[in-house]
Design a protein around this motif. Structure first.
Motif, PDB file in Angstrom:
ATOM      1  N   ARG A  91      61.665  16.737  31.339  1.00 28.87           N
ATOM      2  CA  ARG A  91      61.514  18.047  30.714  1.00 28.87           C
ATOM      3  C   ARG A  91      62.124  18.000  29.316  1.00 28.87           C
ATOM      4  NH1 ARG A  91      60.428  23.108  32.611  1.00 28.87           N
ATOM      5  NH2 ARG A  91      60.498  22.397  34.784  1.00 28.87           N
ATOM      6  N   PRO A  92      61.354  18.365  28.278  1.00 28.88           N
ATOM      7  CA  PRO A  92      61.893  18.310  26.911  1.00 28.88           C
ATOM      8  C   PRO A  92      62.974  19.366  26.694  1.00 28.88           C
ATOM      9  CG  PRO A  92      59.711  19.294  26.911  1.00 28.88           C
ATOM     10  CD  PRO A  92      59.947  18.790  28.296  1.00 28.88           C
ATOM     11  N   PRO A  93      63.899  19.131  25.752  1.00 30.29           N
ATOM     12  CA  PRO A  93      64.985  20.093  25.519  1.00 30.29           C
ATOM     13  C   PRO A  93      64.492  21.456  25.053  1.00 30.29           C
ATOM     14  CG  PRO A  93      64.965  18.394  23.821  1.00 30.29           C
ATOM     15  CD  PRO A  93      64.019  17.952  24.885  1.00 30.29           C
ATOM     16  N   ILE A  94      63.344  21.488  24.391  1.00 32.75           N
ATOM     17  CA  ILE A  94      62.721  22.755  23.994  1.00 32.75           C
ATOM     18  C   ILE A  94      61.343  22.814  24.632  1.00 32.75           C
ATOM     19  CG2 ILE A  94      61.851  24.160  22.082  1.00 32.75           C
ATOM     20  CD1 ILE A  94      63.988  22.993  20.322  1.00 32.75           C
ATOM     21  N   GLN A  95      61.084  23.887  25.358  1.00 36.37           N
ATOM     22  CA  GLN A  95      59.838  24.012  26.098  1.00 36.37           C
ATOM     23  C   GLN A  95      58.626  23.921  25.179  1.00 36.37           C
ATOM     24  OE1 GLN A  95      59.398  27.774  28.056  1.00 36.37           O
ATOM     25  NE2 GLN A  95      57.682  27.132  29.327  1.00 36.37           N
ATOM     26  N   ASN A 134      68.000  28.837  28.711  1.00 34.40           N
ATOM     27  CA  ASN A 134      67.824  27.415  28.486  1.00 34.40           C
ATOM     28  C   ASN A 134      66.479  27.251  27.794  1.00 34.40           C
ATOM     29  OD1 ASN A 134      67.103  24.616  28.832  1.00 34.40           O
ATOM     30  ND2 ASN A 134      68.713  24.484  30.392  1.00 34.40           N
ATOM     31  N   SER A 149      64.559  24.923  27.475  1.00 35.55           N
ATOM     32  CA  SER A 149      63.616  23.973  28.050  1.00 35.55           C
ATOM     33  C   SER A 149      62.708  24.597  29.108  1.00 35.55           C
ATOM     34  CB  SER A 149      64.361  22.779  28.667  1.00 35.55           C
ATOM     35  OG  SER A 149      65.141  23.197  29.774  1.00 35.55           O
ATOM     36  N   TYR A 150      62.983  25.835  29.524  1.00 38.37           N
ATOM     37  CA  TYR A 150      62.095  26.488  30.495  1.00 38.37           C
ATOM     38  C   TYR A 150      62.202  28.001  30.339  1.00 38.37           C
ATOM     39  CZ  TYR A 150      66.501  26.611  33.165  1.00 38.37           C
ATOM     40  OH  TYR A 150      67.805  26.790  33.563  1.00 38.37           O
ATOM     41  N   ASP A 171      55.009  26.165  33.273  1.00 43.62           N
ATOM     42  CA  ASP A 171      54.844  24.821  33.837  1.00 43.62           C
ATOM     43  C   ASP A 171      53.511  24.716  34.552  1.00 43.62           C
ATOM     44  OD1 ASP A 171      57.414  24.567  32.914  1.00 43.62           O
ATOM     45  OD2 ASP A 171      58.335  24.188  34.861  1.00 43.62           O
ATOM     46  N   ASP A 227      53.068  18.336  28.846  1.00 42.98           N
ATOM     47  CA  ASP A 227      54.321  17.653  28.529  1.00 42.98           C
ATOM     48  C   ASP A 227      55.092  17.305  29.800  1.00 42.98           C
ATOM     49  OD1 ASP A 227      53.971  17.705  25.786  1.00 42.98           O
ATOM     50  OD2 ASP A 227      54.966  19.640  25.551  1.00 42.98           O
TER      51      ASP A 227
END
Length: 478
Positions: free
Chosen positions: A245-249, A371, A373-374, A412, A433
């Motif tokens: 999972r990337p640090p920024i969604q 967060n 990332s999500y 997602d 991604d």
């Protein structure tokens, strides 16, 4: 009123849950600028954050076969834009706050592209053109926030593309737009005046009503419900991912299509009737089983959109009314599918009864630890809608909808299902991604298998329901 709205109101009544008394929505006579609705405010800041991005576009495409009068079609668009103020609205900052203003008129034209003499156009080329149109950018401060392109494929075959920014529309509104254009085309092509009735108020009036209503203590009960319902909920659904999972969604994505046959659909409807539930609840329960089996989590939340049009007066108004509800479910060891249906039904009914709180307000009130990332509160969406634009007969014309791959995914995973041709059609939109195409393909196959098995054996424990397809079982045996 749409069937879904009637159904859940009927179910609420059976549960003894009564809607709150409503104050009337009145026309605002003062000149702008005007306040934004909570949904509009969210999309405004998201647009500012990703300046120039097409993430929140809402494109549709329809194929038109027959002798099309392009001049009449243009007149229909002009009439609808004049009828709905939201289609002439711009957004900007005034005194430090985002606001909206309605323009007296808004320039609009349909871009016409003639491909009739280009034999090199293939379905693949057309898909690329549709995807490119889906990514056109809008400038909120100047408008217009609706654009249209008409491709002439053959002398009697066209593809009409319509794109709007989400800040002025939702899926229900798109249906209104298309239906009004069809109604006007019938009238204008015969030299008649518009048969559409005057609107009692406009979207800006609704936005002010919503703001005033949410300032009242009467909604505190709903806020408290959601705080209790979501207290201690896991912030993330831990699905097995193909990529870190990337640090920024990210929002890069695509979709695949699937179908559930008529035989299974008939059994689903019978099971829904016997359980006093809706088809939506059965299909959502099946999706939750899939997520439960994939993640191993016994406490998971899924988002689902709701039209947000609880008042009859707004049924024919274009604007951003849609709201998101969080359906949280816990799984006990040994629970059967039939028992899960009742859990999902009860939670869904409670959510419907507390739907007045905009999701944006809920996030603000709940204040989850953010967060990047999500997405907050849920990362997976389940949607059941009426069939996309059905085949429509006009004088000398036939219209059908065409899917557009905008190469975008807000979450997602998002499953959308609808009834068409006596079967269930669906799409699984996934974030590329996070997932590979073959994983998404396997996921929809497992969902279809699980749904079929669950409706045949609803009293089996969830862990015992078949997940693998026949092909996968043969591969394992070999």
């Amino acid at each position: 009123m749409p069937k879904r709205q009637e159904l859940y109101e009927m179910l609420l009544a059976k549960k003894g849950i009564l809607p709150l008394e409503e104050q009337p929505i009145i026309r605002v006579s003062e000149p702008g600028p005007y306040q934004l609705s909570f949904g509009q405010q969210r999309f405004y800041f998201l647009d500012e954050f990703g300046k120039g991005a097409s993430t929140y576009n809402t494109p549709i495409a329809v194929e038109i076969n027959g002798v099309l009068d392009v001049r009449v079609l243009k007149c229909c668009f002009v009439e609808v834009i004049q009828r709905h103020e939201i289609l002439r609205t711009v957004f900007y900052i005034s005194e430090g706050e985002p606001c909206q203003s309605v323009r007296e008129s808004m320039p609009f034209f349909i871009e016409e592209i003639d491909l009739a003499d280009n034999p090199g156009i293939t379905d693949k080329n057309m898909k690329k053109m549709l995807a490119a149109f889906a990514k056109v950018s809008f400038e909120l401060s100047t408008g217009p926030l609706i654009k249209a392109t008409l491709y002439k494929i053959e002398s009697t075959r066209y593809i009409l593309l319509i794109n709007m920014h989400h800040i002025i529309t939702d899926n229900w509104s798109t249906g209104i737009l298309v239906q009004e254009i069809i109604t006007l085309y019938k009238a204008f092509s015969q030299g008649q005046a518009s048969p559409l009735k005057d609107l009692p108020f406009q979207y800006k009036d609704y936005a002010l009503w919503q703001r005033n209503r949410l300032q009242k203590d009467s909604l505190q009960k709903e806020i408290e419900y959601w705080k209790r319902q979501l207290a201690g909920a896991p912030p993330l659904l831990e699905l097995p991912l193909d990529k870190p999972r990337p640090p920024i969604q990210g929002d890069k994505g695509t979709f695949i299509e699937f179908s559930i046959p008529q035989e299974t659909l008939s059994k689903l409807k019978l099971l829904a009737k016997s359980e006093g539930a809706s088809l939506f609840m059965i299909l959502l329960a099946s999706f939750k089983v899939l997520l439960y089996r994939y993640s191993g989590q016994n406490d998971l939340s899924v988002g689902t959109p709701i039209a947000g049009r609880t008042r009859q007066e707004v049924e024919y108004l274009i604007g951003l009314f849609i709201n998101s509800l969080v359906i949280r479910t816990s799984f006990a060891s040994g629970i059967t599918f039939r028992q899960l249906i009742q859990k999902v039904k009860d939670i869904a009914l409670e959510a419907y009864a507390n739907q007045s709180i905009p999701f944006e307000k809920l996030v603000e009130e709940f204040n989850p630890r953010r967060n990047m990332s999500y997405s907050p509160l849920f990362q997976v969406m389940f949607v059941m809608q009426n069939a996309p634009i059905p085949p429509v007969e006009l004088p000398g014309l036939r219209i059908r909808s065409i899917p557009i791959d905008s190469e975008f995914a807000q979450f997602d995973l998002s499953i959308t299902v609808w009834e068409k041709d006596n079967m269930l059609r669906g799409t699984l939109e996934y974030n590329s991604d996070l997932f590979y195409p073959d994983t998404a393909e396997r996921m929809v196959n497992h969902y279809c298998t699980l749904t079929r098995e669950a409706v045949i054996n609803p009293d089996l424990a969830l862990e015992k329901l078949e997940l693998l397809t026949n092909i996968e079982k043969r591969q394992l045996l070999k």
